[in-house]
Design a protein around this motif. Structure first.
Motif, PDB file in Angstrom:
ATOM      1  N   ARG A  19       0.777  -1.244   0.000  1.00 37.50           N
ATOM      2  CA  ARG A  19       0.000   0.000   0.000  1.00 37.50           C
ATOM      3  C   ARG A  19       0.802   1.284   0.000  1.00 37.50           C
ATOM      4  NH1 ARG A  19      -4.813  -1.632   4.119  1.00 37.50           N
ATOM      5  NH2 ARG A  19      -5.758  -3.242   2.819  1.00 37.50           N
TER       6      ARG A  19
ATOM      7  N   TYR B  92      -1.178   2.961   6.879  1.00 37.88           N
ATOM      8  CA  TYR B  92      -1.476   2.221   5.645  1.00 37.88           C
ATOM      9  C   TYR B  92      -2.511   1.115   5.867  1.00 37.88           C
ATOM     10  CZ  TYR B  92       2.364   0.020   8.071  1.00 37.88           C
ATOM     11  OH  TYR B  92       3.170  -0.483   9.050  1.00 37.88           O
ATOM     12  N   ILE B 133      -8.424   3.774   4.555  1.00 36.81           N
ATOM     13  CA  ILE B 133      -7.039   3.840   5.013  1.00 36.81           C
ATOM     14  C   ILE B 133      -6.927   5.002   6.010  1.00 36.81           C
ATOM     15  CG2 ILE B 133      -4.673   4.338   4.227  1.00 36.81           C
ATOM     16  CD1 ILE B 133      -5.527   1.752   3.109  1.00 36.81           C
TER      17      ILE B 133
END
Ligand SMILES: Nc1ncnc2c1ncn2[C@@H]1O[C@H](COP(=O)(O)OP(=O)(O)OP(=O)(O)O)[C@@H](O)[C@H]1O
Ligand SMILES: [Mg+2]
Lengths: 386, 248
Positions: A19, B92, B133
């Motif tokens: 990510r 994250y 997120i």
């Protein structure tokens, strides 16, 4: 040790890798782009697998006005798969071989013509033959050469002696005199093993950043407040980065394969290569921890990590392949050198996995990597709690 | 079973150039909601850090449920939940992922993690953003998730270091309600705050520390009466302000 904790932390680390764009770039994209660029600049695409072999013929034949040696040379030249260079002295031929200009040298001895004449006179009376041994020198770095060239020579020789399949006896014996270590084979073949090592080195930076960042944003405190033990935490880190190293190695392998690196080795050699890269990644976690121990902040960690990244890169991978002799000696002090050396031996020189060189390399890599990880953990625990 | 959840005896923490906590002795009963007040740099966070095992005291001891925070650190860790002063969440990961990770670190089972996460997300008003997120969260949202993380394992004792800082009034009141609810469940809570109305509203007892020393201890009412002022804010200013003036 609770597996549940280790797994949860490992999963988290993997999520981060996927990510965080910066991490993704650093770990996967950068090595791939670099390998691609480096390989392409060396003409790695397609052209590395030579369809013809360069061979040297040294004619020392004395008998019968060298008739048969001339015929032999001509017959060799007529093979489309071979490109024949005739040498007048063995020394020049050997020198060219060791530099990779040619892949094999065949030495036609003084008694060559006499030998064939004697055979032609009395093909069925071996006792009357003049026996001759023809030494053959092969580039041991080129696996293809060592496999393909001897049968070609054998075939040409057999044809000259009008041998049919049944008769196996011959006055002339082809003998592989030595496998010569060659300084330069195809550019890609030469750098590919180092590329495997290359990608993994950047883990140092990732580990250093990861630890310093988590320290800065308070995550390390949170982990420490939880019942997670230092062992569980470190285990998750080592497992995560080994996993990442494995993915990297697979990607780099796919890249080099696409670019023409197709060593003729079996599955065990590949398994060995991946194991080696995995063991090597442990040292990078160690170096990352050492960096994180010294670095006061995450931005400092990035710079400081180059303290370990650069020597490993230049002394132990393809990047520094053309370095001076001194640098090559210095290379003996970085783990990446042994990884690349072992991979080169396996892929390029076709060394068996059980050979001394390979085992020594593996031992050095394993011991040093575990030691570096241990130093990293001890040092980090000394300055910052895990 | 002892009646005291926390027993602190002569606790001192010296940093190289600074004594952050000085000879602090204090007892907190089980089920009590204790407020630790004091100006910036008074030593509140340092005291909490010692109690949750993050830093070693220079001298003195602290026990939680009878377990020494130094010697039985592992046992203590399982009993406590800590919302540290920094807003610490993994940027994250999503809200639920953060909660699940810490649920796993506390060795909770999948089902409990899920139930508990949903409950906390609802209480903190984060249900809608649970799958986002957290890097994209606003400051107050991060803060609320940080508090939820501290309580994922339903700890017996919670240390909340300025839990409502940066929160809007609705969120703050929601957190207050949640904290009160914890109290009814018999949980022990140590709270630090700079909002006097928060302390007055929530705390059974209050300790005011300044320069690492405990300078006042009692229920909000007692403190107000003793200092002959109208509210806790005036108590605070009177005590810590006088303290500062005396030093000059
Ligand atoms: N790691 C450290 N090294 C040196 N000094 C420290 C350290 N941690 C805290 N201090 C000092 O100890 C004192 C108390 O700090 P602490 O964080 O406990 O205050 P606090 O009461 O929580 O303040 P705030 O209300 O601002 O959060 C401060 O003077 C601070 O500078
Ligand atoms: Mg504080």
């Amino acid at each position: 040790m609770k597996v549940q904790r280790v797994l949860a932390l490992t999963k988290k680390e993997m999520m981060k890798t996927i990510r965080e764009p910066a991490v993704l770039f650093m770990i996967f994209l950068f090595p791939i782009v670099f390998v691609f660029a480096f390989g392409a600049s060396l003409g790695g695409f397609g052209g590395s697998q030579t369809a013809t072999y360069q061979v040297g013929v040294v004619n020392l034949d004395l008998g019968g006005s060298q008739h048969w040696s001339q015929v032999f040379t001509n017959n060799l030249s007529n093979m489309t798969i071979l490109k024949v260079n005739v040498y007048t002295d063995n020394q020049t031929a050997q020198s060219d071989l060791s530099q990779g200009k040619i892949q094999a040298v065949i030495l036609i001895p003084a008694s060559f013509s006499d030998s064939i004449t004697s055979y032609n006179t009395a093909p069925n009376h071996p006792s009357q033959w003049v026996n001759t041994t023809v030494p053959l020198y092969l580039d041991k770095g080129s696996l293809v050469a060592t496999q393909a060239i001897p049968p070609i020579f054998q075939q040409v020789l057999g044809g000259m002696l009008n041998q049919n399949q049944q008769t196996t006896q011959s006055p002339i014996q082809l003998q592989t005199a030595s496998l010569v270590e060659v300084k330069q084979s195809s550019a890609l073949d030469f750098i590919a093993p180092g590329m495997f090592t290359f990608a993994s080195i950047f883990l140092i930076m990732m580990v250093a950043q990861s630890f310093t960042q988590d320290r800065e944003n308070g995550m390390m405190k949170r982990i420490r407040i939880s019942p997670t033990t230092p062992t569980e935490f470190m285990a998750s880190q080592v497992i995560s980065y080994m996993g990442i190293a494995l993915i990297q190695a697979t990607l780099v392998f796919a890249m080099t394969y696409a670019m023409g690196f197709k060593p003729a080795v079996g599955v065990p050699a590949y398994v060995f290569a991946f194991i080696l890269v995995l063991v090597f990644s442990v040292s990078n976690v160690g170096f990352g921890l050492i960096t994180a121990s010294i670095a006061k902040s995450s931005s400092a960690a990035t710079g400081l990590s180059f303290l370990f990244v650069l020597p490993q890169l230049f002394l132990g991978t393809f990047v520094g392949a053309s370095l001076s002799g001194d640098a090559q000696i210095a290379g003996k002090f970085v783990p990446s050198y042994y990884v690349t050396d072992a991979l080169t031996s396996v892929f390029l020189r076709g060394a068996p996995l059980g050979s001394v060189t390979i085992l020594v390399d593996l031992a050095v890599v394993s011991v040093s990597c575990v030691a570096i990880l241990a130093i990293g953990i001890v040092l980090y625990a000394k300055y910052y709690k895990i | 079973m002892e009646e005291s959840a926390i027993i602190i005896e002569n606790l001192t923490k010296k940093f190289e150039d600074k004594t952050a906590v000085e000879d602090l002795s204090l007892q907190v009963s089980k089920g009590e909601l204790f407020g630790l007040l004091g100006p910036n740099g008074a030593g509140k966070t340092t005291a909490i850090n010692i109690l949750c095992g993050l830093i070693k005291p220079t001298s003195g001891t602290a026990k939680i449920y009878g377990y020494d925070v130094q010697k039985d650190a592992q046992k203590v860790k399982e009993l406590i939940g800590v919302c540290i002063q920094e807003t610490a969440i993994y940027p994250y990961l999503t809200g639920v992922e953060n909660l699940a990770l810490f649920g796993n670190l506390y060795a909770m089972n999948k089902k409990t993690i899920k139930e508990r996460s949903n409950m906390l997300l609802t209480k903190m008003g984060l249900t809608e953003d649970a799958k986002r997120i957290t890097a994209k969260y606003s400051g107050g949202m991060k803060r609320r998730l940080s508090l939820a993380l501290a309580l994922i394992h339903d700890p017996q004792i919670a240390f909340l270091d300025e839990p409502t800082v940066a929160m809007d009034p609705q969120s703050r009141h929601a957190v207050w309600d949640f904290i009160k609810e914890q109290k009814t469940k018999g949980k022990t809570i140590i709270l630090t705050t700079h909002y006097m109305e928060e302390a007055e509203e929530l705390c059974d007892r209050i300790g005011i520390i300044d320069h690492g020393k405990l300078i006042a201890l009692g229920t909000p009412k007692e403190l107000i009466a003793k200092n002959q002022v109208k509210n806790l804010e005036e108590v605070f200013i009177q005590l810590t302000g006088r303290n500062m003036r005396e030093e000059l």
